[in-house]
Design an enzyme around this catalytic site. Structure first.
Site, PDB file in Angstrom:
ATOM      1  CG  PHE A   1      -1.663  -1.325   1.362  1.00 46.67           C
ATOM      2  CD1 PHE A   1      -2.607  -1.739   0.441  1.00 46.67           C
ATOM      3  CD2 PHE A   1      -1.333  -2.167   2.410  1.00 46.67           C
ATOM      4  CE1 PHE A   1      -3.221  -2.977   0.563  1.00 46.67           C
ATOM      5  CE2 PHE A   1      -1.940  -3.415   2.544  1.00 46.67           C
ATOM      6  CZ  PHE A   1      -2.889  -3.816   1.614  1.00 46.67           C
TER       7      PHE A   1
ATOM      8  CD  GLU B   1      -2.802   4.695  -5.709  1.00 43.80           C
ATOM      9  OE1 GLU B   1      -2.661   5.203  -4.591  1.00 43.80           O
ATOM     10  OE2 GLU B   1      -1.932   4.014  -6.253  1.00 43.80           O
TER      11      GLU B   1
ATOM     12  CG  ASN C   1      -9.371 -10.527 -14.300  1.00 46.91           C
ATOM     13  OD1 ASN C   1     -10.523 -10.686 -13.873  1.00 46.91           O
ATOM     14  ND2 ASN C   1      -8.450 -11.465 -14.200  1.00 46.91           N
TER      15      ASN C   1
END
Lengths: 743, 336, 175
Positions: free
Chosen positions: A245, A710, A636
């Site tokens: 992250f 994000e 995807n």
């Protein structure tokens, strides 16, 4: 053969993950490996007067105790310590000298034969300090705020744009105004995997390093520059990363310490941090923000001001884009944005999921909601009234922007139309129910990257690039892109990453990996395809003898003539002509700057949230949420949905739970564990829904994709806070919204 | 974690002897709190006496019509035990409000009584804490004290100041139920009333309980009266699960013909021990449930409460939680 | 100001090492004989001494659930127990869940539902879910959410984790 891109393919690394076979940095072993244990500073500022290591060194099994006093001589210049994400300033150097720069600073490494001995020995080391007064409270030091220094990092992070129009005058004249001060605490990334480096000391003194990082080449560069080693002697491997992250964008200090110990002791060394030590490096900085909006009675926003003050360390100027977003979202003619920093006695902050975006956008979007309330206007209607097709900061049109469709589809799925705008209008016993929404935005960027594509003698396609998969799905989407580019069945395609020996890719962050590495994979496969085509042309009785590249296509592991599907040569047959060797190509993809610079490029979202608030207790529960995303082409849907769901969970967690609380008596984070630093648990998360609206973008990159890492979080905190306002009539501008703030 | 030796006795006598003959030894059962604290260097026993082989895991009826909970029965086995669920649902509810399924599978009833505070300063050996390091001061008093106590604190003398809370959920229910703790020690067996088991910090904040050195908890006895009809446990915390209580309330009522005939109210998260005031509970007896205003009861229970800044909100929160818990227990509100 | 704030040390702790002892652990049906000091946790025994690294260390303090294993069919945090305390138990880790050929139904469901991202909490989630099913207490979606709350997932895959478990348990989506 239908394309794999756009299909919900299950993760190609899924079986490895569910069986425990996926190996992370602390899970590699070497003969006679040693264990390092880090001792952290007890004080926030001052100097070490003495480190008593005698007792530890006497303990059987302890091999060495490294401190600033016995560390070897290392690189002298700051530039050697700069990693790819280093902000302007002088990077922290572990064990540099006796100076203490922040509480939790690594000051000693105990190295022993086993983990347990190292851990015990660390308790036997005593440290004497001379303590200086420290400053760690942002709110008490706002008067020291100053502009950030600029540096290389400023290229990616634009400073605030110049003021436009006359904010003061326009705001004063505006019949409808809102102003609010927004604050939030420090947050820590807390990936589930703690930082660790396993340094394998090879016979020739070369190092093979298993590191937790978002970029193996970044760690390689750091080690080689700091320890003055040729790149070829340092190999960094990181195939699996247990979450990051942003915390893995910079090499963390355990890497330095493990390498130092391995080189000095000429043995393999593993250093893992403890969960408490996961609070002793970069973090999302606290900010104090002021947002003012002025609008006319019809809801036209004329004036926007957004000022932010963030914290940084004494030695580096970390900065992020907090205040620029209003200029990208709303076309107000009179705007003023400022961003300043206060250096404190803490470690340098570090990019954390949607850095700056999820700091600034929620403040802005809460005030937009407040404005809608004051105007008596529906919050979506207000946003549509102030919709822009241009980024006003850059004065450029968006390459694509289907935010309007996000509002429409999100509202429909959520049932927004039946919302009573009145706060406190929905109640069930003691439970107040509220609906809120907010906009999200994040940059859609692309960088340069390299990839290699290899057709093996068995007819398998192997593609590599030194990028990372921190859970984002890189392995899977790259496999899909490669399979489609060369018309291969996906089972015959292997994508590998996380090795500094592979072709260079940038650190994985900023939501740019799908676009950046995906483009590299595509061009590498295309280059390989061209090579194979040329080889096929030279084959005996080749059906392509007179064909051009444009005349053929790839499908079912064959090259075929577009005009005649029976004129085909299998890839296996072609590689068979190569004398028993694989065929490979390496290629670089560069963003088309000439075209891209004519446009602003961003991903957008609309977040809708329902909360239940216990009126007496102030406890808030998010009962359902919908996020509609305009994210370009979805490679995807399955992994993309996971990205957005994950961002939404983060948004809920940020809005309601997360804060690292520092006791300024000691300049130390006190809730430095996962029992007291609350992140969302399973029971906090109810029904979450994701919509991807259709968005075609031919500018943003050749694949038409926009990163999704994000955007899922950006809109959520304000949507939650706005829903809390709708439920309770209380506008809480301080995150997280813990129950005490609603009592 | 320091170096220690390990023993695994198979009977209670040997176990008690182990502690009597080894200074610095400690019993270990589930280990969920002790090992946590040893890794933090807060606890450093030089010997661990593993009592898991002792035959103390049964849950059985007592002759007095109550229930005896073996000290080594796990929290999970206790909470899901049919007799506990049917006769002492308050206890079941409180246990299940605490920790996680994994921890409840490990943690024992006896061990739960010895859970130590979650005070940040107690856990962080680099900060002062009179409970951990007598005389070193209390970091929480003027520090970050959001999770700290508002009742029964010790805050006058810097060398004994302590505003820590007891973290257990189970113990709040046990306090309400008037449980009795059975212990065996070098001096033989004895019983301790639950109200006397935990203590306030006073001048010795390092002592959590009144247990004597070397004593082993063997069982917890629940009296016959279990409040199976009118009860509730409310736990208020910073997330929906897997978090310690900011404030919790256990209530058991007996109601006959719309009138309260017995009442128990215990508070968690507010003091160094589960907080009860029997004289305030007695004021409810004889009251009509539909006509009683519970607010004055809440006021009386919080009498003398003192906030330290970050935790001052707990005073109001506790009052509201008490009122809601009484309403819920009296079935004036849904149990949820 | 001169201060001596040192890591906790005690005079009564002479710097000596604990005695190693022979320890027998039954893991995934295989008996392992180890020489370990009592201070080795079950988690560290698995990871550092037996190299069974499928069981993860996420906090080492019982606050995250990444180290969840099954002991006699019950889920526990392996970081908060000592290896020596589990000599008589049958320990099952993620490596022992899969059948000879193929995956445990929960493993298959996790792949199918994308019930992870980085994968680090995943073995603990799956072992925890096996324990949840053994316990038989979860009847609804909300029960699953509550009883799986001892396993943090920082990537935020909770909705998909619940979907995977729910499917294997045959619990309806909106229960």
């Amino acid at each position: 053969m239908t394309p794999y891109i756009g299909k919900s393919i299950s993760r190609v690394d899924g079986v490895a993950k569910v069986t425990g076979k996926a190996k992370y940095a602390a899970e590699y072993f070497a003969p006679d490996m040693l264990y390092g244990w880090v001792i952290s500073s007890a004080i926030a500022k001052g100097k070490i007067t003495r480190i008593h290591t005698e007792a530890a060194l006497q303990l059987p099994g302890v091999v060495q105790v490294f401190t600033h006093e016995n560390r070897p001589s290392l690189a002298w210049f700051d530039v050697n310590y700069k990693d790819q994400d280093a902000p302007p300033g002088s990077p922290f150097r572990p064990l540099r000298d006796a100076t203490i720069l922040y509480s939790g600073q690594p000051i000693t490494l105990v190295v022993a034969e086993t983990l347990e001995v190292a851990r015990f020995a660390a308790t036997l080391v005593q440290v004497d300090y001379e303590e200086d007064d420290h400053e760690t409270a942002l709110e008490h030091n706002l008067h020291r705020a100053r502009e950030p220094k600029s540096g290389v990092a400023s290229l990616l992070k634009s400073p605030p744009p110049k003021p436009r129009g006359d904010f003061e005058k326009a705001f004063e004249a505006a019949p409808f105004q809102t102003t609010g001060q927004h604050i939030h605490s420090v947050e820590h990334h807390n990936p589930m995997e703690m930082f660790a480096s396993t340094v394998v000391y090879e016979k020739d003194g070369k190092l093979t390093i298993y590191d937790k990082t978002q970029g193996a080449p970044n760690s390689q560069m750091y080690v080689s520059q700091v320890f003055n080693m040729p790149f070829s002697d340092v190999r960094v491997i990181s195939p699996y990363v247990g979450g990051a992250f942003g915390s893995g964008l910079r090499p963390q200090y355990q890497l330095f310490l493990a390498v130092l110990a391995a080189r000095e002791l000429k043995r393999s060394v593993r250093v893992s941090l403890t969960r408490q030590q996961m609070f002793t490096f970069g973090h999302r900085p606290a900010t104090v923000q002021n947002v003012s909006l002025g609008a006319t009675a019809d809801g036209t926003i004329d004036a926007i001001r957004h000022d932010a003050i963030g914290e940084t360390s004494r030695f580096e100027d970390y900065f992020e884009i907090v205040v620029n977003w209003a200029g990208m979202l709303y076309p107000a003619p009179h705007v003023k944005f400022t961003y300043n920093l206060v250096p404190l006695d803490t470690f340098t902050p570090l990019d954390m999921r949607a850095p700056g975006g999820v700091t600034g956008v929620p403040a802005l979007e809460m005030e937009v909601d407040e404005l809608a309330h004051k105007l008596g206007m529906d919050p979506i209607e207000l946003r549509l009234k102030n919709y822009t097709e241009r980024d006003m900061n850059e004065d450029l049109p968006y390459s694509s922007k289907e935010l309007r469709e996000c509002f429409r589809q999100g509202a429909e799925r959520f049932g927004w139309a039946s919302r009573n705008p009145e706060p406190r209008s929905m109640r069930n016993g003691h439970t107040l129910v509220g609906w809120g929404m907010a906009t999200g935005i994040w940059d859609a960027t692309q960088g340069p990257a390299r990839a290699e594509a290899v057709l093996t003698v068995n007819g398998k396609l192997r593609v590599t690039s030194a990028t990372a998969d921190i859970g984002t799905g890189t392995y899977t989407i790259m496999t899909q892109i490669a399979a489609d580019t060369l018309g291969m069945p996906i089972e015959d395609v292997i994508f590998r990453l996380g090795d500094s020996n592979m072709p260079l890719a940038p650190i994985e962050g900023g939501s740019w990996t799908a676009a950046t590495v995906g483009s590299a994979v595509k061009v590498a496969c295309e280059a390989l395809g061209k090579k194979l085509f040329k080889m096929a042309q030279k084959m005996k009785d080749s059906p392509f003898a007179d064909a051009k590249w444009e005349d053929v296509w790839f499908s079912d592991a064959h090259i075929l003539l577009k005009t005649n599907p029976y004129a085909a040569v299998s890839l296996l047959e072609i590689v068979g002509q190569n004398g028993g060797r694989a065929v490979s190509e390496t290629a670089t993809s560069l963003p088309n700057m000439l075209e891209q610079r004519k446009y602003a490029r961003a991903v957008h979202s609309a977040a809708f949230v329902e909360v239940e608030v216990d009126e007496d207790f102030g406890t808030v529960r998010v009962t359902r949420a919908v996020t509609a995303v305009a994210g370009g082409r979805i490679l995807n849907p399955k992994t993309a949905r996971s990205q957005i769901i994950g961002g939404m969970v983060w948004g809920i967690s940020k809005a309601l739970e997360e804060e690292s609380v520092m006791d300024h008596q000691f300049g130390r984070f006190m809730n430095h564990n996962l029992a007291e630093y609350h992140v969302a648990v399973n029971a906090d998360i109810q029904d979450l829904d994701v919509i991807f609206v259709d968005e075609t973008d031919t500018i943003v990159n050749p694949l038409g994709v926009k990163g999704l890492g994000e955007i899922g979080i950006v809109g959520m905190p304000a949507a939650v806070a706005n829903a809390v306002f709708h439920a309770t009539g209380k506008r809480i501008r301080s995150l997280p919204i813990t129950l005490d703030k609603l009592l | 974690m320091n170096s220690f030796s390990y023993a695994r006795p198979s009977d209670i006598g040997t176990a008690v002897d182990e502690l009597a003959t080894h200074e610095g030894a400690k019993f270990i059962a589930g280990g969920t709190n002790l090992l946590d604290l040893m890794k933090e260097n807060v606890e450093h026993p030089n010997r661990l006496v593993d009592i898991n082989r002792l035959a103390l895991s049964t849950i059985e009826d007592t002759e007095e019509g109550g229930l005896r909970l073996g000290a080594l029965a796990t929290n999970a086995d206790t909470a899901y035990h049919s007799a506990v669920q049917s006769r002492y649902p308050l206890l079941s509810q409180a246990i299940l409000a605490g920790a996680s399924a994994q921890l409840r599978n490990m943690a024992t009833n006896g061990g739960n009584l010895f859970q130590r505070t979650r005070c940040y300063y107690f856990y962080d050996t680099q900060t002062p804490c009179n409970k951990r390091e007598p005389g070193s001061g209390c970091g929480a008093l003027n520090g970050f004290n959001r999770i700290h106590a508002i009742l029964g604190t010790s805050d006058q003398n810097p060398e004994t100041a302590c505003i820590a809370t007891h973290p257990s959920d189970m113990c709040v229910a046990l306090a309400a139920l008037d449980a009795v703790v059975r212990v065996t020690g070098p001096m033989g067996e004895r019983t301790i009333r639950f109200a006397d088991f935990h203590r306030l910090p006073g001048h010795e904040p390092w002592l959590d309980t009144t247990i004597q050195p070397g004593e082993l908890v063997t069982a917890i006895d629940l009296p016959a009266k279990g409040f199976p009809e009118y009860f509730t446990y409310i736990k208020l915390r910073d997330r929906q699960s897997y978090a310690f209580a900011l404030v919790s309330v256990a209530v058991g009522l007996e109601i006959d013909n719309n009138r309260i005939t017995d009442a128990r109210i215990a508070l968690g998260g507010v003091a160094h021990k589960p907080w009860r005031k029997p004289e305030v509970e007695a004021r409810l007896v004889g009251q009509s449930i539909s006509e009683t205003d519970f607010a004055p009861i809440a006021e009386a229970l919080l009498e003398g409460a003192k906030g330290y800044g970050h935790n001052t909100f707990k005073i109001e929160l506790a009052k509201r939680a008490i009122v809601r818990a009484l309403q819920r227990a009296a079935k004036l509100e849904p149990q949820v | 100001m001169q201060t001596t704030l040192s890591p906790e040390t005690r005079a009564d702790l002479a710097p000596s090492l604990p005695q190693k002892q022979a320890i027998k652990l039954t893991i995934n049906g295989t008996v392992h004989h180890l020489e370990l000091a009592p201070w080795t946790t079950l988690l560290d025994a698995l990871r550092e001494y037996l190299h069974l690294t499928g069981t993860k260390k996420g906090c080492d303090h019982g606050q995250c659930g990444a180290c969840t294993v099954l002991v006699d069919g019950k889920r526990i945090n392996s970081c908060l127990t000592l290896a020596v305390m589990k000599e008589d138990s049958d320990i099952t880790t993620i490596e022992g869940l899969a059948a000879e050929n193929g995956l445990h139904p929960l493993q298959t469901a996790f792949v199918e539902h994308d019930a992870y991202q980085c994968g680090y909490c995943t073995p603990g989630q799956i072992c925890s879910a096996v324990g949840l099913m053994n316990e038989g207490q979860a009847k609804t979606i909300d029960d699953i959410r509550e009883l799986m709350s001892g396993n943090l997932c920082r990537c935020g895959a909770y909705p998909h984790i619940v979907d995977a478990i729910r499917e294997v348990m045959h619990i309806e989506p909106k229960s």
